[in-house]
Design a protein around this motif. Sequence first.
Motif, PDB file in Angstrom:
ATOM      1  N   ASP A 131      12.366   9.094   9.811  1.00 40.34           N
ATOM      2  CA  ASP A 131      11.442   9.717   8.858  1.00 40.34           C
ATOM      3  C   ASP A 131      11.749   9.324   7.421  1.00 40.34           C
ATOM      4  O   ASP A 131      11.308   9.987   6.477  1.00 40.34           O
ATOM      5  N   SER A 132      12.503   8.254   7.224  1.00 38.30           N
ATOM      6  CA  SER A 132      12.809   7.784   5.882  1.00 38.30           C
ATOM      7  C   SER A 132      12.463   6.303   5.758  1.00 38.30           C
ATOM      8  O   SER A 132      12.490   5.564   6.745  1.00 38.30           O
ATOM      9  N   THR A 133      12.130   5.886   4.537  1.00 40.50           N
ATOM     10  CA  THR A 133      11.834   4.486   4.234  1.00 40.50           C
ATOM     11  C   THR A 133      12.692   4.052   3.060  1.00 40.50           C
ATOM     12  O   THR A 133      12.638   4.663   1.985  1.00 40.50           O
ATOM     13  N   LEU A 134      13.493   3.017   3.260  1.00 42.61           N
ATOM     14  CA  LEU A 134      14.359   2.522   2.200  1.00 42.61           C
ATOM     15  C   LEU A 134      13.525   1.913   1.082  1.00 42.61           C
ATOM     16  O   LEU A 134      12.696   1.039   1.316  1.00 42.61           O
ATOM     17  N   LEU A 135      13.764   2.367  -0.165  1.00 42.20           N
ATOM     18  CA  LEU A 135      13.042   1.858  -1.327  1.00 42.20           C
ATOM     19  C   LEU A 135      13.898   0.944  -2.191  1.00 42.20           C
ATOM     20  O   LEU A 135      13.372   0.056  -2.867  1.00 42.20           O
ATOM     21  N   GLY A 136      15.212   1.153  -2.192  1.00 47.48           N
ATOM     22  CA  GLY A 136      16.073   0.305  -3.009  1.00 47.48           C
ATOM     23  C   GLY A 136      17.383   0.980  -3.340  1.00 47.48           C
ATOM     24  O   GLY A 136      17.729   2.029  -2.774  1.00 47.48           O
ATOM     25  N   ALA A 149       5.522   0.268  -6.266  1.00 47.47           N
ATOM     26  CA  ALA A 149       5.882  -0.111  -7.639  1.00 47.47           C
ATOM     27  C   ALA A 149       7.306   0.323  -7.966  1.00 47.47           C
ATOM     28  O   ALA A 149       8.061  -0.408  -8.620  1.00 47.47           O
ATOM     29  N   LEU A 150       7.693   1.492  -7.508  1.00 40.42           N
ATOM     30  CA  LEU A 150       9.061   1.961  -7.714  1.00 40.42           C
ATOM     31  C   LEU A 150      10.049   1.044  -7.018  1.00 40.42           C
ATOM     32  O   LEU A 150      11.076   0.651  -7.599  1.00 40.42           O
ATOM     33  N   SER A 151       9.757   0.687  -5.775  1.00 39.69           N
ATOM     34  CA  SER A 151      10.650  -0.189  -5.030  1.00 39.69           C
ATOM     35  C   SER A 151      10.798  -1.536  -5.728  1.00 39.69           C
ATOM     36  O   SER A 151      11.904  -2.090  -5.817  1.00 39.69           O
ATOM     37  N   SER A 187      12.221   7.154   0.531  1.00 41.17           N
ATOM     38  CA  SER A 187      11.177   8.171   0.645  1.00 41.17           C
ATOM     39  C   SER A 187      11.269   8.824   2.016  1.00 41.17           C
ATOM     40  O   SER A 187      11.714   8.200   2.983  1.00 41.17           O
ATOM     41  N   ILE A 188      10.871  10.077   2.077  1.00 38.78           N
ATOM     42  CA  ILE A 188      10.847  10.797   3.347  1.00 38.78           C
ATOM     43  C   ILE A 188       9.482  11.445   3.512  1.00 38.78           C
ATOM     44  O   ILE A 188       8.797  11.746   2.526  1.00 38.78           O
ATOM     45  N   GLN A 205       0.805  -1.215   0.000  1.00 40.22           N
ATOM     46  CA  GLN A 205       0.000   0.000   0.000  1.00 40.22           C
ATOM     47  C   GLN A 205       0.844   1.274   0.000  1.00 40.22           C
ATOM     48  O   GLN A 205       0.299   2.377  -0.093  1.00 40.22           O
ATOM     49  N   HIS A 206       2.150   1.129   0.087  1.00 37.07           N
ATOM     50  CA  HIS A 206       3.025   2.301   0.096  1.00 37.07           C
ATOM     51  C   HIS A 206       2.970   3.003  -1.261  1.00 37.07           C
ATOM     52  O   HIS A 206       2.883   2.357  -2.307  1.00 37.07           O
TER      53      HIS A 206
END
Length: 263
Positions: free
Chosen positions: A141-146, A32-34, A165-166, A27-28
């Motif tokens: 405040d960040s989420t690793l995407l790749g 799809a980008l990740s 993402s932040i 749901q993030h």
Amino acid sequence: MNDFLLTKPLLFAHDFLDKTPVSVAPQHRFFALSQALMQHRSQDILFLFDDNDLLDKAMRAKLHQDYQRLLVAKPQPHACVLLAITDEDTPRILLTRRASTLSSHAGEVSLVGGKRDVGDGSSYQVALREAFEEVGLLADDSTLLGFLPMQISQKGLLVRPVVASITSQMASRLVASQDEICRLFWADLPQLIGTPPSDYVFYRKALTKQKLHTPAWLINDGRTDNNHDGQAEVVWGLTGKILANFLHIGYGVSYPWYYRLRA
């Protein structure tokens, strides 16, 4: 440029994990980008000079030989940068202009990031540490995407781009550390996806009869401050190549990158 300066392994006292596991919820906003980043299959180190009129035939052949040895050696990155995207309806990418007092790449546009330290355990940790030092970004405040393939800097350093993402709240609180960063600004992701970089011309004293043409995005986010005169920031070079590679892998948009001399 002579040999790549990265044929010797980095000597650190502990194990370093380059690509840490990535887990993004379906749901993030950037799921799809990740997935596109994780599923991409190509060389993990991109060649420095694909289309470059500044190199003669012999130098190009030498660099290709060095590059092939590099692919076999599979070294760890020397430096890491954070490609930070805001988690909002119109996502923005964080960019900075480095302080004019720095000894390296002074006054240039860049992503936040820097060289590995002995205590760093992963590429993501390097990128987050540097982002905190340069603009005050908090890791929570960040989420690793790749991760993107490593790029080779002009000085021969391997640079690993880390994509994360932040939160928009965190983005609004970022402040440039004046010791390292002259100013921070933002590039709209939809604009980068839909707008090819311009053929930008650099006039340099060393090029008396010819001008250097290269792709560049001209970014003006409307922010004014004491370190900005309202002119568009020129995003080119290594930072531009990283953005172009990100758009290609993440969104299927291909922009050629070159350095050409023209009269």
